[in-house]
Design a protein around this motif. Sequence first.
Motif, PDB file in Angstrom:
ATOM      1  N   ASN A 219       0.841  -1.193   0.000  1.00  0.00           N
ATOM      2  CA  ASN A 219       0.000   0.000   0.000  1.00  0.00           C
ATOM      3  C   ASN A 219       0.875   1.242   0.000  1.00  0.00           C
ATOM      4  O   ASN A 219       1.626   1.484   0.953  1.00  0.00           O
ATOM      5  CB  ASN A 219      -0.926   0.003   1.224  1.00  0.00           C
ATOM      6  CG  ASN A 219      -1.962   1.111   1.149  1.00  0.00           C
ATOM      7  OD1 ASN A 219      -1.639   2.281   1.217  1.00  0.00           O
ATOM      8  ND2 ASN A 219      -3.220   0.717   0.991  1.00  0.00           N
ATOM      9  N   ALA A 220       0.823   2.022  -1.086  1.00  0.00           N
ATOM     10  CA  ALA A 220       1.692   3.188  -1.225  1.00  0.00           C
ATOM     11  C   ALA A 220       1.337   4.288  -0.233  1.00  0.00           C
ATOM     12  O   ALA A 220       2.211   5.056   0.184  1.00  0.00           O
ATOM     13  CB  ALA A 220       1.615   3.725  -2.652  1.00  0.00           C
TER      14      ALA A 220
ATOM     15  N   GLY B   2       3.461   0.470   3.415  1.00  0.00           N
ATOM     16  CA  GLY B   2       3.631  -0.778   4.151  1.00  0.00           C
ATOM     17  C   GLY B   2       2.982  -1.947   3.450  1.00  0.00           C
ATOM     18  O   GLY B   2       2.295  -1.799   2.422  1.00  0.00           O
ATOM     19  N   PHE B   3       3.181  -3.143   4.011  1.00  0.00           N
ATOM     20  CA  PHE B   3       2.646  -4.374   3.461  1.00  0.00           C
ATOM     21  C   PHE B   3       1.360  -4.762   4.164  1.00  0.00           C
ATOM     22  O   PHE B   3       1.166  -4.463   5.352  1.00  0.00           O
ATOM     23  CB  PHE B   3       3.670  -5.498   3.594  1.00  0.00           C
ATOM     24  CG  PHE B   3       4.952  -5.241   2.849  1.00  0.00           C
ATOM     25  CD1 PHE B   3       4.971  -5.238   1.461  1.00  0.00           C
ATOM     26  CD2 PHE B   3       6.135  -4.980   3.534  1.00  0.00           C
ATOM     27  CE1 PHE B   3       6.142  -4.998   0.761  1.00  0.00           C
ATOM     28  CE2 PHE B   3       7.311  -4.735   2.850  1.00  0.00           C
ATOM     29  CZ  PHE B   3       7.316  -4.739   1.458  1.00  0.00           C
ATOM     30  N   VAL B   4       0.480  -5.435   3.407  1.00  0.00           N
ATOM     31  CA  VAL B   4      -0.818  -5.870   3.943  1.00  0.00           C
ATOM     32  C   VAL B   4      -0.965  -7.360   3.660  1.00  0.00           C
ATOM     33  O   VAL B   4      -0.900  -7.794   2.512  1.00  0.00           O
ATOM     34  CB  VAL B   4      -1.979  -5.097   3.281  1.00  0.00           C
ATOM     35  CG1 VAL B   4      -3.314  -5.580   3.841  1.00  0.00           C
ATOM     36  CG2 VAL B   4      -1.810  -3.599   3.471  1.00  0.00           C
TER      37      VAL B   4
ATOM     38  N   ALA C 149       3.007  -7.285  -3.503  1.00  0.00           N
ATOM     39  CA  ALA C 149       4.222  -6.803  -2.851  1.00  0.00           C
ATOM     40  C   ALA C 149       5.469  -7.035  -3.698  1.00  0.00           C
ATOM     41  O   ALA C 149       5.706  -8.137  -4.187  1.00  0.00           O
ATOM     42  CB  ALA C 149       4.382  -7.487  -1.501  1.00  0.00           C
ATOM     43  N   SER C 150       6.249  -5.977  -3.856  1.00  0.00           N
ATOM     44  CA  SER C 150       7.624  -6.099  -4.339  1.00  0.00           C
ATOM     45  C   SER C 150       8.528  -6.200  -3.114  1.00  0.00           C
ATOM     46  O   SER C 150       8.262  -5.572  -2.084  1.00  0.00           O
ATOM     47  CB  SER C 150       8.035  -4.879  -5.159  1.00  0.00           C
ATOM     48  OG  SER C 150       7.287  -4.780  -6.342  1.00  0.00           O
TER      49      SER C 150
ATOM     50  N   TYR D 280      -7.640  -2.646  -4.170  1.00  0.00           N
ATOM     51  CA  TYR D 280      -7.817  -2.200  -2.792  1.00  0.00           C
ATOM     52  C   TYR D 280      -6.564  -1.555  -2.180  1.00  0.00           C
ATOM     53  O   TYR D 280      -6.653  -0.890  -1.149  1.00  0.00           O
ATOM     54  CB  TYR D 280      -8.260  -3.369  -1.916  1.00  0.00           C
ATOM     55  CG  TYR D 280      -9.621  -3.896  -2.303  1.00  0.00           C
ATOM     56  CD1 TYR D 280     -10.787  -3.188  -1.992  1.00  0.00           C
ATOM     57  CD2 TYR D 280      -9.748  -5.089  -3.008  1.00  0.00           C
ATOM     58  CE1 TYR D 280     -12.039  -3.665  -2.349  1.00  0.00           C
ATOM     59  CE2 TYR D 280     -10.994  -5.586  -3.369  1.00  0.00           C
ATOM     60  CZ  TYR D 280     -12.133  -4.865  -3.047  1.00  0.00           C
ATOM     61  OH  TYR D 280     -13.373  -5.343  -3.409  1.00  0.00           O
ATOM     62  N   HIS D 281      -5.424  -1.744  -2.800  1.00  0.00           N
ATOM     63  CA  HIS D 281      -4.173  -1.171  -2.280  1.00  0.00           C
ATOM     64  C   HIS D 281      -3.411  -0.548  -3.458  1.00  0.00           C
ATOM     65  O   HIS D 281      -3.958   0.299  -4.140  1.00  0.00           O
ATOM     66  CB  HIS D 281      -3.369  -2.244  -1.541  1.00  0.00           C
ATOM     67  CG  HIS D 281      -4.128  -2.831  -0.381  1.00  0.00           C
ATOM     68  ND1 HIS D 281      -4.291  -2.169   0.820  1.00  0.00           N
ATOM     69  CD2 HIS D 281      -4.799  -4.023  -0.255  1.00  0.00           C
ATOM     70  CE1 HIS D 281      -5.024  -2.911   1.648  1.00  0.00           C
ATOM     71  NE2 HIS D 281      -5.345  -4.033   1.017  1.00  0.00           N
TER      72      HIS D 281
END
Length: 374
Positions: A148-149, A153-155, A178-179, A173-174
């Motif tokens: 999520n920019a 962070g990561f979700v 994930a990279s 939704y985000h």
Amino acid sequence: MHHFLRLISVFPSEMERITCMSLLLTAVVSSSAGAPRQYHFVNQNLNWTEAQRYCRENHTDLVTISDIQEQNDTEQAIKSSSDRVWIGLKNTWIWSLSDPAFYTEHESQFRNWGSNQLNGDGDCVYMEKDGQWHDLDCSQTRHFICYNASSKGFVSVQEKKNWTEAQKYCRQYHTDLASVRNQSENQQIQNITTVKQVWIGLHRLWVWSDNSTSTFTHWKPNNVYTRQNCTLIVISDEGRWSDEDCSNQRPFVCYDDKLVLIRENKTWTEALRHYRNMDMDLVSADSEQMQRRVMNVTSSASSAHVWLGLRHSCTVGIWFWVNGQTVCYDQWASDYDIDLDKCDETVRSGAIQTRDNHWISRPETEEINFICIK
């Protein structure tokens, strides 16, 4: 007289009417700018990576083939000089989040493969609870991690989807799947993972060396993909393509493109004036073929929009190209901002959006990247 016509075309004043009419006349009497691409067959046996390096140092890149005409042009460059020849298509691991600004040097190349884990099981990647990565068939379902920019962070998403469905969910939704750019981010994902395996955004695609968006292919019928990562054109097989081990040594085809992306931010007029002094001009995307060329070079732009050689004349009430053509072929965005009643405000010029390659109208005082043609 020709140079005078080119010069006055930059001024949005009372000269506009003269400029437009003069440009139209110039287009009639001037010779064509010619094809924007030249092909070079190099009869030297190199592996694919060495061939890529040679082309980038001496030309533009290994050849990209965008349609059947370019396929024919490539075959013509090879003629009967060789049978199996490298082209620029390679099977490559890339991140779903492709924005180059998201990665500093080498971050997009970070990998954390486990021992014996890159074994050709599939084209998508999941992370184990211990942080090691494994390739898997993309149709399998797994839990997944989004980035999520907004929160940077990561979700962790607690439902199972195949890789493509997971990508769609994260983008909706985000920001994206994930990279993982470094060991620290790898550890962050481990810390929030509660299941054994989760999809991340790494997947394998056939990608052109110059990052072209072309989807044209010319594989031989019923080609059995053997998971060799580089592509040959096979002249004896009607020019069809075949995959081969990248370490094999073959001759190859490079190309020179007259289009150049300038990753400097300038106003439309500054860009036009500066590079005309270098025997270049803002590009006129006045055909489908040229639009494809433009699309191929915008992927590495550092601005969201890139100037084209497209200008609006309030006096005459038309859009025109700096090469003298009026706008017949177009790729305007459906919601582009082009209110022709704004003629008492900043002069409008045309730009291409890097996210979807549609054209939009922008104030010519905006400072962005631009594309020139030699």
